[in-house]
Design a protein around this motif. Structure first.
Motif, mmCIF file in Angstrom:
data_model
loop_
_atom_site.group_PDB
_atom_site.id
_atom_site.type_symbol
_atom_site.label_atom_id
_atom_site.label_comp_id
_atom_site.label_asym_id
_atom_site.label_seq_id
_atom_site.Cartn_x
_atom_site.Cartn_y
_atom_site.Cartn_z
ATOM 1 N N THR A 98 0.803 -1.289 -0.137
ATOM 2 C CA THR A 98 -0.093 -0.149 0.125
ATOM 3 C C THR A 98 0.890 1.500 -0.024
ATOM 4 O O THR A 98 2.118 1.178 0.518
ATOM 5 C CB THR A 98 -0.945 -0.011 1.150
ATOM 6 N N SER A 99 0.255 2.277 -0.627
ATOM 7 C CA SER A 99 0.891 3.513 -0.817
ATOM 8 C C SER A 99 0.594 4.454 0.551
ATOM 9 O O SER A 99 -0.560 4.936 0.538
ATOM 10 C CB SER A 99 0.782 4.375 -2.240
ATOM 11 N N ILE A 126 -2.267 -8.892 9.251
ATOM 12 C CA ILE A 126 -2.513 -9.068 7.838
ATOM 13 C C ILE A 126 -1.068 -8.367 7.410
ATOM 14 O O ILE A 126 -0.579 -7.571 7.495
ATOM 15 C CB ILE A 126 -3.712 -8.301 7.317
ATOM 16 N N LYS A 127 -0.336 -9.261 6.558
ATOM 17 C CA LYS A 127 1.058 -8.812 6.058
ATOM 18 C C LYS A 127 0.799 -7.889 4.872
ATOM 19 O O LYS A 127 0.012 -7.619 4.043
ATOM 20 C CB LYS A 127 1.532 -10.085 5.310
ATOM 21 N N TYR A 128 1.550 -6.620 5.407
ATOM 22 C CA TYR A 128 1.572 -5.524 4.292
ATOM 23 C C TYR A 128 2.823 -4.956 4.348
ATOM 24 O O TYR A 128 3.636 -5.067 5.203
ATOM 25 C CB TYR A 128 0.455 -4.466 4.765
ATOM 26 N N GLU A 129 3.130 -4.161 3.141
ATOM 27 C CA GLU A 129 4.398 -3.229 3.155
ATOM 28 C C GLU A 129 3.880 -1.820 2.781
ATOM 29 O O GLU A 129 2.770 -1.645 2.105
ATOM 30 C CB GLU A 129 5.277 -3.795 2.241
ATOM 31 N N LEU A 130 4.663 -1.011 2.883
ATOM 32 C CA LEU A 130 4.374 0.448 2.498
ATOM 33 C C LEU A 130 5.334 0.795 1.372
ATOM 34 O O LEU A 130 6.459 0.576 1.220
ATOM 35 C CB LEU A 130 4.886 1.371 3.881
ATOM 36 N N LYS A 131 4.517 1.846 0.660
ATOM 37 C CA LYS A 131 5.457 2.054 -0.579
ATOM 38 C C LYS A 131 5.299 3.657 -0.482
ATOM 39 O O LYS A 131 4.279 4.416 -0.108
ATOM 40 C CB LYS A 131 4.681 1.807 -1.811
ATOM 41 N N PHE A 132 6.233 4.660 -0.840
ATOM 42 C CA PHE A 132 6.212 6.104 -0.696
ATOM 43 C C PHE A 132 6.823 6.408 -2.122
ATOM 44 O O PHE A 132 7.854 5.985 -2.399
ATOM 45 C CB PHE A 132 7.159 6.312 0.388
ATOM 46 N N VAL A 188 9.165 0.469 0.474
ATOM 47 C CA VAL A 188 9.775 0.525 -0.967
ATOM 48 C C VAL A 188 9.532 2.069 -1.269
ATOM 49 O O VAL A 188 8.579 2.700 -0.998
ATOM 50 C CB VAL A 188 8.947 -0.196 -2.192
ATOM 51 N N VAL A 189 10.765 2.920 -1.677
ATOM 52 C CA VAL A 189 10.664 4.059 -2.167
ATOM 53 C C VAL A 189 10.824 4.207 -3.430
ATOM 54 O O VAL A 189 11.746 3.744 -3.992
ATOM 55 C CB VAL A 189 11.842 5.252 -1.203
ATOM 56 N N ILE A 190 9.883 4.829 -4.306
ATOM 57 C CA ILE A 190 9.826 4.941 -5.554
ATOM 58 C C ILE A 190 10.327 6.521 -5.926
ATOM 59 O O ILE A 190 9.677 7.243 -5.490
ATOM 60 C CB ILE A 190 8.462 4.748 -6.386
#
Ligand SMILES: C[S@@+](CC[C@H](N)C(=O)[O-])C[C@H]1O[C@@H](n2cnc3c(N)ncnc32)[C@H](O)[C@@H]1O
Ligand code: SF4
Ligand code: SF4
Length: 372
Positions: free
Chosen positions: A129-130, A164-170, A195-197
């Motif tokens: 998720t962002s 619940i397994k999640y990751e952050l995006k920026f 994750v940084v985009i």
């Protein structure tokens, strides 16, 4: 060399690389369930596609089953926003029952307790998720929708509370750059991957508006030297370069560069992307060449994409294949094509970031050689 679309699927990528390196099959795939969205982010590449006639549940099941027959192991659902589709659950359960790993890319502002129960019964690989900003003001400067920050934070709590397994995006842009390190620290405290985009790319129709929000190469590189993890990565590279040659990109990628192929990555080789209007692309970014699955079969499309991507060679004018900075560069041919209508026209953003990284690593090597 399957597509890496979130941090989580690295282990599946490694498995595919180790076991099926030379097999051309759609082991991983992305499905854009819809391009429609409840938010309106300034940088969104999918905006031009909002009027697509979304594939039906039956169309989804049919193409999904074909992909499973051809080798699909791991996939992701994206949008637009996946939770705007009333039949999301049916598609998700269908995929899970076929034994395929499913990751979800979502802004989560529509996620509710019902979804949590669903993910308890049918575990999701990861929700990627962002987080568009750390404060309401900067988050909503990106998403353009009042109240969206609160909904995002509530949903994050729901994920956290229910394990619940999640990751952050920026996605780092001029609108939210002041929040980059705050979000990074927030993620660290929660103990979730992030994750940084940095390379915001053009829209699916080539519009350069999102690129105008991109950081300068200098600001993007600043992240490499200020973020502890990134800095350590480049320092390790210096150490390894002192002791011998290393390749920062996977072996197969480097091999394809050397053999003169234009696309070194997994595009249309071990990965495929299905758009919400049932077109087949090599990957999410390569929207400039599609095969219409409402007019032809998957196998016809797969053959078409092979010629257009996997077998395509570069010309002698193409700078990247002979570039000395290639090991410091994360350039993407699809970015070049989207931006300039020419796959070989290099985007100077990537060159400058690569140059800055190389200078940093060379300085570090000198320091190490002096025993500092
Ligand atoms: C299209 S969104 C779909 C999932 C969901 N709606 C979300 O925003 O997370 C998938 C990811 O692509 C990112 N994205 C959208 N437009 C982009 C662009 N022009 N350049 C780079 N990333 C972009 C989003 O920020 C998000 O992290
Ligand atoms: S939430 Fe995702 S799909 Fe929606 S507008 Fe933002 S980037 Fe695009
Ligand atoms: S630094 Fe520039 S020329 Fe070199 S590989 Fe990257 S994009 Fe291509």
């Amino acid at each position: 060399m399957a597509e890496r679309y979130c941090m989580h699927n690295q282990s599946m990528n490694d498995f595919i690389d180790e076991n099926f390196e030379d097999i051309r099959a759609p082991f991983t795939a992305g499905f854009e369930l819809t391009a429609k969205c409840n938010l309106n982010c300034v940088h969104c590449y999918a905006k031009p596609d909002r009027n697509h006639q979304d594939f039906t549940l039956d169309e989804f099941k049919s193409i999904f089953d074909t992909l499973v027959e051809r080798g699909l192991l791991d996939c992701y659902f994206t949008g637009g926003e996946i939770f705007t589709r009333p039949d999301f659950e049916k598609m998700y359960v269908h995929a899970k029952k076929k034994g395929v790993l499913v990751s979800l890319l979502s802004n989560i502002t529509l996620l509710n307790q019902h979804h949590i129960e669903l993910f308890k019964e049918y575990p999701v690989e990861v929700i990627s998720t962002s987080m568009y900003g750390y404060s309401e003001a900067s988050y909503e400067k990106v998403t353009g929708v009042k109240g969206s920050f609160r909904k995002f934070m509530n949903a994050l709590e729901l994920l956290q509370k229910n394990d619940i397994k999640y990751e952050l995006k920026f996605v780092a842009m001029e609108q939210n750059i002041d929040d980059l390190y705050k979000v990074r620290e927030f993620g660290n405290k929660l103990g979730v991957p992030m994750v940084v985009i940095l390379d915001v790319h053009p829209m699916s129709d080539g519009s350069m508006e999102p690129v105008s929000f991109r950081l300068t190469p200098e600001a993007a590189f600043d992240f490499d030297v200020r973020d502890e993890g990134r800095k350590q990565f480049w320092k390790d590279v210096a150490k390894e370069l002192l002791t011998g040659e290393i390749e920062l990109r996977p072996q197969r990628t480097i091999q394809r560069f050397r053999e003169g192929y234009l696309y070194p990555c997994s595009i249309a080789n071990q990965h495929v992307f299905i758009t919400s209007d049932l077109k087949m692309q090599g990957c999410v970014r390569a929207s400039y060449r599609k095969f219409d699955l409402r007019k032809g079969s998957f196998d016809e499309g797969w053959t078409y994409l092979q010629k257009e991507f996997v077998e395509k060679k570069s010309t002698l004018n193409y700078k990247c294949n002979s570039c000395e900075n290639i090991r410091f560069c994360e350039h993407c041919v699809a970015n070049f094509m989207l931006a300039y209508g020419d796959e070989e026209q290099v985007d100077p953003f990537f060159c400058r970031v690569a140059e800055l990284r190389r200078n940093f690593v060379e300085d570090e090597i000198k320091r190490l050689a002096k025993g500092e």
